[in-house]
Write a protein that holds these residues in place. Structure first.
Motif, PDB file in Angstrom:
ATOM      1  N   ARG A   1       0.838  -1.207   0.000  1.00 15.75           N
ATOM      2  CA  ARG A   1       0.000   0.000   0.000  1.00 15.75           C
ATOM      3  C   ARG A   1       0.867   1.249   0.000  1.00 15.75           C
ATOM      4  NH1 ARG A   1      -4.537  -1.999   4.473  1.00 15.75           N
ATOM      5  NH2 ARG A   1      -5.919  -3.059   2.965  1.00 15.75           N
TER       6      ARG A   1
ATOM      7  N   TYR B   1       1.028   5.548   0.466  1.00 20.31           N
ATOM      8  CA  TYR B   1       0.398   6.743   1.028  1.00 20.31           C
ATOM      9  C   TYR B   1       1.311   7.944   0.814  1.00 20.31           C
ATOM     10  CZ  TYR B   1      -2.383   3.265   3.607  1.00 20.31           C
ATOM     11  OH  TYR B   1      -3.177   2.195   3.962  1.00 20.31           O
ATOM     12  N   SER B   2       0.723   9.135   0.796  1.00 15.27           N
ATOM     13  CA  SER B   2       1.505  10.366   0.679  1.00 15.27           C
ATOM     14  C   SER B   2       2.044  10.753   2.056  1.00 15.27           C
ATOM     15  CB  SER B   2       0.644  11.501   0.122  1.00 15.27           C
ATOM     16  OG  SER B   2       1.293  12.747   0.278  1.00 15.27           O
TER      17      SER B   2
ATOM     18  N   ILE C   1       0.232  12.985   5.194  1.00 12.24           N
ATOM     19  CA  ILE C   1       0.200  12.471   6.567  1.00 12.24           C
ATOM     20  C   ILE C   1       0.802  13.478   7.530  1.00 12.24           C
ATOM     21  CG2 ILE C   1       1.226  10.715   8.078  1.00 12.24           C
ATOM     22  CD1 ILE C   1       0.887   8.715   5.795  1.00 12.24           C
TER      23      ILE C   1
ATOM     24  N   THR D   1      -7.229   6.378   9.348  1.00 13.11           N
ATOM     25  CA  THR D   1      -6.606   5.867   8.131  1.00 13.11           C
ATOM     26  C   THR D   1      -6.467   6.974   7.094  1.00 13.11           C
ATOM     27  OG1 THR D   1      -7.643   3.721   8.529  1.00 13.11           O
ATOM     28  CG2 THR D   1      -6.707   4.102   6.359  1.00 13.11           C
TER      29      THR D   1
ATOM     30  N   LEU E   1      -5.650   6.459   0.686  1.00 14.35           N
ATOM     31  CA  LEU E   1      -4.803   5.483   0.010  1.00 14.35           C
ATOM     32  C   LEU E   1      -4.511   5.952  -1.412  1.00 14.35           C
ATOM     33  CD1 LEU E   1      -3.535   2.586   0.183  1.00 14.35           C
ATOM     34  CD2 LEU E   1      -5.693   1.743  -0.772  1.00 14.35           C
TER      35      LEU E   1
END
Length: 536
Positions: free
Chosen positions: A228, A230-231, A235, A275, A278
């Motif tokens: 996975r 993510y940026s 975050i 979360t 994504l």
């Protein structure tokens, strides 16, 4: 295969002396490297083994420097014979360097201290100190204490030469209370400035088995093969609790201290409570996942064991499989083939098997600019003889029966490719090929034109290269590694080979954790040297 005409070095030297270049500062450097490439590849040039040493601890190499004893001792390989550059004072086991990266000064930036413009080793110690060490003297120029709440063990570049990520060891889940699986501390380098420390929590992301940062992307991996993305910037903006500055006073959790100094260290200031969005998700065997190409594509292996050695090349924008995007060598070998995007930023792909190296390229499908296809740019083949033949056998009754023996593609008695690398400054592909001759393996390093694949130069390595002996027994494949004649001992070995301008360096791990280092340097024809000496 493309042109192989050799250019005369003399006119290029004359043009350089007269200054016949544009105002571009990089032209002279490129010309010099072009001249060096011609000298390296010419027939009369030899590579001579000038230095051999052995060590009980791992040996590392980085840009002309050889590191021993957990980076405590540094030897320069630039001189005519390698010599010790520095040796740091002996230290306790808790102070030893566990991981390190070589940092070099960025171009066009103004730095506060004169020493900042010189190369430095960014080192992580066993007791959680991050050090900046002079690459020429071994003097500690800067030190940061990370934290006491976890054990940091790994260093990597997020953005090469600009941003580093320091990763902790994966926490052992001994009970239900263990929610934080690992930490990532992220810094801008030189001058050091903290971006933040991020915690990867089981409550948010599930059972993560590994995590890393690359070009601003947080990549999480799972035991199921799931990957996975993510940026990291998103975050940071959403979940940073407090901005921290190194060397400044800070109050955190009822305690006051200086950020980056012991015993206060650096608090974990990025705690994800929900979360994050994504960016991308894919499932691949053994978490194998790569992004590259023009336009962006990614390479995976379908997440099934029987698909090992099968690679799918897909467009990142819509996950569509490229035309001819399933690459499989169909090789029968003990070690599987491997694939990766070419490090020369051409967008090409290198696919390496035991007996061939394929360089693939992405190009638009005719009459459809939205879809791309994979085609072969060139192929490098191992120098082999066909030994698969029908051998007659006479049975007890006198009947002649022919048995067919099929050799494996990485059979040690056949030339087998072991390492493929790219020398960016000389624009050469370096390929290590090994063949077992009698009781030992012999290796040679070949230089191929990166544009056409033409073989330009071959260098034999003096030291033996122990190879695997493969046999069939009752239908089962058996492997005997490191066969020594006259002995009943069998070992597993690992090898690294570096080609850096006019230097070739071979690092080998032997039994009982003995490491050997062999250094080769470019010299003129040894016969010419001896003749000159006799005349003198």
């Amino acid at each position: 295969m493309g042109p192989t005409r050799k250019r005369n070095v003399c006119p290029r030297l004359s043009r350089r002396a007269l200054g016949f270049f544009s105002r571009d500062a990089g032209v002279v450097q490129r010309t010099n490297l072009g001249i060096l490439r011609v000298l390296v590849c010419q027939e009369s040039t030899k590579f001579k083994n000038v230095w051999t040493t052995h060590s009980k601890s791992p040996i590392a190499y980085e840009r002309g420097r050889i590191y021993f004893d957990n980076y405590r001792c540094c030897v320069t390989s630039v001189a005519s014979e390698p010599r010790k550059l520095y040796e740091m004072p002996k230290c306790s086991k808790s102070e030893k360097i566990e991981d390190a990266l070589l940092w070099e000064c960025p171009v066009g930036e103004t730095l506060p201290n004169p020493s900042d413009y010189k190369s430095a080793l960014i080192a992580l110690t066993a007791h959680n100190w991050l050090l900046r060490i002079s690459a020429t003297t071994g003097k500690v120029l800067e030190k940061i204490y990370l934290a006491s709440y976890c054990k940091f063990r790994y260093l990597s570049w997020d953005t090469p030469q600009e941003v580093i990520a320091v990763k902790s060891a994966l926490a052992r889940q001994t009970g239900l209370q263990q929610s934080v699986l690992l930490y990532l501390a992220v810094f801008h380098v030189l001058p050091f400035s903290l971006i933040g420390i991020l915690e990867i929590s089981k409550n948010i992301f599930g059972n993560v088995t590994d995590a890393t940062l690359s070009h601003g992307i947080l990549i999480l991996m799972y035991s199921s093969g799931l990957v996975r993305l993510y940026s990291f910037q998103a975050i940071t903006e959403q979940f940073m609790q407090q901005k921290l500055d190194l060397g400044c006073a800070c109050r955190w959790g009822g305690t006051t201290g200086t950020v980056g100094e012991a015993p206060f260290g650096i608090p974990c200031n990025i705690k994800i409570t929900d979360t994050p969005p994504l960016l991308f998700e894919v499932s691949s065997l053994e978490n194998a996942f790569q992004i590259g190409g023009h336009p962006w594509h990614y390479i995976i292996t379908p997440n099934k064991k029987k698909q090992k050695g099968v690679f799918h090349i897909c467009a990142l924008k819509d996950n569509s499989l490229a035309k001819n995007g399933i690459q499989e060598m169909n090789c029968c070998s003990l070690e599987s083939d491997w694939i990766y995007f070419h490090p020369d930023a051409s967008g090409r792909i290198i696919h390496v098997g035991p007996n061939q190296v394929k360089v693939l390229k992405l190009k638009e499908v005719e009459n459809s600019s939205a879809q791309h296809q994979i085609s072969e740019d060139f192929v490098i083949l191992a120098n082999r003889e066909d030994k698969n033949e029908n051998l007659p056998t006479v049975t007890a009754s006198g009947r002649v029966v022919k048995k067919k023996f099929d050799l494996l593609d990485d059979d040690p008695e056949q030339e087998t490719f072991k390492i493929v690398d790219y020398e960016d400054e000389l624009d050469l592909l370096s390929v290590v090929a090994v063949t077992q001759i009698d009781a030992e393996g012999k290796a040679h390093l070949d230089f191929h034109c990166n544009e056409y694949g033409t073989l330009l130069k071959s260098i034999p390595l003096v030291e033996s290269w122990d190879v695997s002996k493969l046999t069939w027994n009752n239908g089962h494949l058996e492997e005997v590694i490191g066969l020594h004649s006259g002995q009943n001992e069998y070992f597993t070995y690992s090898h690294e080979v570096y080609f850096d301008r006019d230097l070739v360096l071979h690092i080998e791990q032997k039994p009982s954790r003995v490491f050997s280092c062999y250094v080769y340097q470019m010299v003129c024809d040894p016969g010419e040297e001896e003749e000159t000496t006799n005349r003198s």
